[in-house]
Design a protein around this motif. Structure first.
Motif, PDB file in Angstrom:
ATOM      1  N   HIS A   1       0.509  -1.125   0.063  1.00  0.00           N
ATOM      2  CA  HIS A   1      -0.056   0.055  -0.098  1.00  0.00           C
ATOM      3  C   HIS A   1       0.653   1.523   0.373  1.00  0.00           C
TER       4      HIS A   1
ATOM      5  N   TRP B   1      -3.047  -0.033  -3.393  1.00  0.00           N
ATOM      6  CA  TRP B   1      -2.376  -1.253  -3.310  1.00  0.00           C
ATOM      7  C   TRP B   1      -2.176  -1.541  -4.709  1.00  0.00           C
TER       8      TRP B   1
ATOM      9  N   GLN C   1      -7.686  -2.404  -1.910  1.00  0.00           N
ATOM     10  CA  GLN C   1      -7.265  -3.423  -1.308  1.00  0.00           C
ATOM     11  C   GLN C   1      -7.433  -4.689  -1.720  1.00  0.00           C
TER      12      GLN C   1
ATOM     13  N   PRO D   1      -5.949  -4.940  -6.056  1.00  0.00           N
ATOM     14  CA  PRO D   1      -4.951  -3.929  -6.059  1.00  0.00           C
ATOM     15  C   PRO D   1      -4.078  -4.132  -7.478  1.00  0.00           C
TER      16      PRO D   1
END
Length: 817
Positions: free
Chosen positions: A113, A244, A793, A796
């Protein structure tokens, strides 16, 4: 997964050139299964099956071939990595995969991240320069290397790299560290620590690199875990960017050798992924399915139709059995389809021999319900066979040097005898659900072939011996009796035992003729005694008897156990001593009786359906050992003393077994007697006070599976949806048959349709139910597509399966517009 075999592995550099190899199954870098080691081979055969629920997201399903080394760490020969989005390509197909080289730099998993911010800064001299802030927030799912993960990140932009702190013992580290890099334009600004970039195009060409490392204590240096390269040009549109990213392998040039250098691996992968809604979505389809047992004829039921349209009957059987088990409808459903199959069977010798929906459903039920039963019957002796390695080869051609044929025959005979005894004595342990199914098979077969007295046995033995015990002995690893496929010598021993047990259980008239091999026919002569056939029949009688009243007209009472015991008077007479007397007890599948002596008229008879619980009695009640109680309606209790502890256990087990199906079985009981105006256990004074202790369930005879009914219904929906063209074809056939009653067209004869109108009605309900669910799925996908952010998340940047999904959704949206 079926892991078949590897071929043409590279030779070992040592003198004998052979290798000792095993194969692992990995979700990304995480090992989830390992085969046994096959020694001294460059073409190892594994023949192992592995089934698992996948508890997390993954990018690759990988298979690694390792060479075992006694002195050092096992070395990797090669790997096969299948991307998640490619799994459907190989679905349920035997495929040979070339092994690829494994390079530490390419073994990557996990995500990072990041937040990047590019800002303009005016210096003291009035010059404008660009400053890049790179914030490394956290990582998730990094690989664990040699049992540990102590990660740190390095961040580089065209100069020396900066490093985060090392986070100890975590593969989900939180860093939250910011690094500043100056990106300046004017050439007049010329300190060594900054970068001279002449124009904006040069800035665009720059990239920021983030590398993840595992801080290793080994002298070889830290291990590379993955990297990320981001060009700065995407910051032109927006000065800050937070997302992400999937970590990527390091590009090390084309080091790969020719693909056939390392050999290949044969695999069969079946991967299913279902999105399961909440229960109410499935009501219409589930209701149609659960009514299957009550539909007349059963061939017009939804469950039977699923079996008709699926390419493999097994595909339909697995979710159907689990769904019916979950809702307690498995016995009526299997009884209905078995009864229909028996009616279609012409020859009693071929009863239940095909791969029909009935046989596949019973196989699946036995596998689920009978797992514990196999553990208690076969596991101890199979463990011994696998560990002791006694020579049991009885084929003179295959004898090894120094082996004696007679000794081997004796070893094998002892094993067969022990396994046969343990099976035929295990009737009381057979799970209730299996007994109920066997009772129904036996009843259908006896009704259909009244002239054949053996068919009531062969109908049951074709499942319990041929499709349950024999396969479990032959391949114990498939029934969770051993962790891996046995070695070749043990496998041969188990094959010989399995063949003999299968023949003993089949009760066919001429046993020796069943064997193609003369050495098997000779060996079987040991078992050509009547006592073996009698033991099989007694066992089959016990596991196919039922505690229900309604079948007495069809079935003769079967004696299950008899013998002398001592009983206390039950107080059936208003006056009279409650003393202890020796009596002859007799248990059949209909009733439990006692009389003065064997052969006398019964003094008392308790119908099986009146046995509400069978439990031990505490010794303090009458100061007598080995006592148990048979509890009947209106709190009447028969107290009995057996001759010894083994007898007491046998009687309790078998009485519990035959009364297990009784609808009014108690859940609580009194472990002591009611004497002198109170219960000794809880001191309650009323003799009709409910019990104070939970009943023991007896044997683990029933099946409490962790089954999600909605998930099984979703699987069935997926199958119906997949085979929708066949459902529509079947509808067409029904319509045609209803109107035109002439000779069948070739393409129509593939379906079993006994009643076109009923079948058509069910098909209409199925197609409606499937259509509704299909719309719900489409709506869910549209909503998800609107809400989903690439770089979140869950998805990604670098998620190929999501890129494919985006492409599909865009096509669907464009098409609908």
């Amino acid at each position: 997964l079926s892991l078949g075999e590897a071929k043409n592995l590279p030779t070992y550099p040592g003198p004998n050139k052979m290798r000792d190899c095993y194969c692992t199954v990995n979700l990304d870098q995480e090992e989830v299964f390992r085969t046994k080691i096959v020694e001294k081979s460059l073409c190892p055969f594994y023949g192992e099956d592995f089934y698992c629920e996948i508890p997390r997201t993954f990018r690759h399903l990988s298979f690694y071939i390792f060479d075992r080394d006694v002195f050092r760490r096992d070395s990797i020969i090669g790997k096969v990595a299948i991307q998640k989005e490619d799994l459907q390509k190989y679905h349920n197909r035997d495929t040979w995969f070339q092994l690829q080289h494994v390079d530490a730099d390419s073994e990557v998993q996990g995500k990072v991240h990041l937040e990047l911010r590019l800002s303009e800064v005016i210096t003291d001299t009035g010059v404008v320069c660009h400053k890049l802030a790179t914030r490394v927030l956290e990582c998730q799912g990094l690989p664990i290397v040699n049992g540990q993960c102590d990660p740190y990140a390095t961040v580089t932009l065209a100069g020396p790299s900066r490093q985060t702190k090392v986070k100890k013992k975590t593969n989900n580290p939180h860093f939250d560290e910011v690094f500043y890099f100056e990106v300046t334009r004017p050439s007049s600004y010329n300190k060594k620590s900054h970068f001279d970039i002449e124009d904006v195009d040069e800035v665009d060409k720059m990239e920021i690199r983030v590398d993840l490392w595992n801080a290793s204590n080994l002298k070889f240096g830290d291990e590379f875990l993955g990297e990320l390269r981001l060009p700065l040009k995407f910051l032109r549109q927006s000065s800050s960017y937070e997302a992400w990213y999937f970590l990527q392998p390091r590009d090390n040039g084309n080091k790969s050798l020719k693909p056939d250098d390392l050999g290949s691996l044969r695999l069969n992968v079946v991967y299913t992924e279902d999105h399961v809604f909440s229960s109410d979505y499935y009501s219409p389809l589930r209701d149609v399915l659960l009514k299957s047992a009550d539909v007349e004829p059963v061939s017009a039921s939804a469950a039977h139709i699923l079996g008709e349209v699926c390419r493999e009957k097994q595909e339909a059987a697995i979710p159907l059995v689990r769904l019916f088990l979950h809702y307690g409808r498995i016995v009526p459903f299997i009884s209905a389809i078995a009864n229909a199959e028996v009616k279609r069977t012409q020859d009693p010798n071929t009863i239940f021999r095909g791969n029909s929906l009935t046989s596949k459903c019973i196989d699946e039920t036995m596998k689920l319900a009978g797992m514990h039963y196999l553990q208690v019957t076969l596991k101890p002796i199979i463990d011994e066979i696998c560990q002791v390695h006694k020579p049991c080869e009885i084929d003179p051609v295959k004898l090894k040097d120094g082996e004696n044929l007679e000794n081997n025959r004796e070893n094998l005979r002892q094993y067969v005898d022990r396994i046969f005894t343990v099976i035929t004595k295990s009737g009381v342990s057979c799970p209730t659900v299996m007994c109920d199914i066997f009772f129904s098979l036996r009843e259908s077969a006896a009704k259909r072939f009244q002239g054949d007295l053996d068919v009531r046995y062969t109908a049951v033995s074709s499942f319990i011996f041929l499709r349950f015990f024999a396969p479990a002995i032959l391949s114990p690893n498939l029934f969770q009796l051993t962790p891996h496929h046995p070695d070749p010598q043990t496998s041969r021993t188990l094959t010989l035992i399995s063949k003999t047990i299968q023949t003993l259980g089949s009760l066919s008239k001429s046993k020796s003729a069943n064997f193609k091999e003369s050495y098997m026919a000779t060996f079987y002569d040991y078992f050509n005694e009547q006592k073996y056939a009698d033991a099989v029949k007694n066992f089959l009688d016990l596991i196919s008897s039922s505690g229900r009243r309604d079948h007495k007209s069809i079935e003769q009472p079967i004696l299950l156990k008899e013998g002398f015991m001592i009983k206390r008077a039950q107080g059936r007479k208003r006056f009279g001593m409650k003393n202890f007397k020796k009596r002859w007890f007799r248990l059949t599948n209909h009733e439990f009786t006692y009389q003065k002596s064997k052969g006398d008229h019964p003094l008392c008879s308790i119908p099986i359906e009146n046995i509400l619980a069978v439990e031990r009695l505490e010794e303090e009640s009458f100061k007598m050992k080995n006592m148990f109680q048979v509890i009947q309606p209106e709190r009447r209790v028969l107290y009995i003393q057996a001759n010894n502890c083994v007898e007491a256990k046998d009687w309790i087990d078998i009485l519990t077994k035959v009364s297990q199906c009784n609808k009014k079985r108690l859940t609580v009981y009194h472990p002591s007697a009611y004497l002198n105006g109170h219960w000794l256990c809880c001191k309650a004074t009323a003799d009709n006070t409910p019990g104070c202790t939970p009943c023991t369930g007896g044997l683990p005879a029933n099946i409490q599976l962790d089954i999600d009914g909605d998930r099984e219904t979703e699987r069935i929906y997926s199958l119906f949806n997949l085979y929708m063209p066949k459902l529509e074809k079947m509808q067409e056939v029904c319509g045609s048959k209803s109107v035109y009653d002439g000779p069948e067209e070739e393409e129509y004869s593939t379906f079993i349709i006994d009643d076109p109108k009923e079948t058509y009605k069910t098909l209409k309900l199925i197609i409606e139910g499937v259509g509704t669910l299909e719309q719900e799925h489409a709506q869910y996908k549209r909503d998800k597509f609107k809400k989903t952010k690439y770089g979140s998340q869950e998805h990604p940047i670098g998620d190929k399966s999501f890129q494919t999904y985006i492409r599909q959704q865009s096509e669907i949206s464009a098409h609908s517009i």
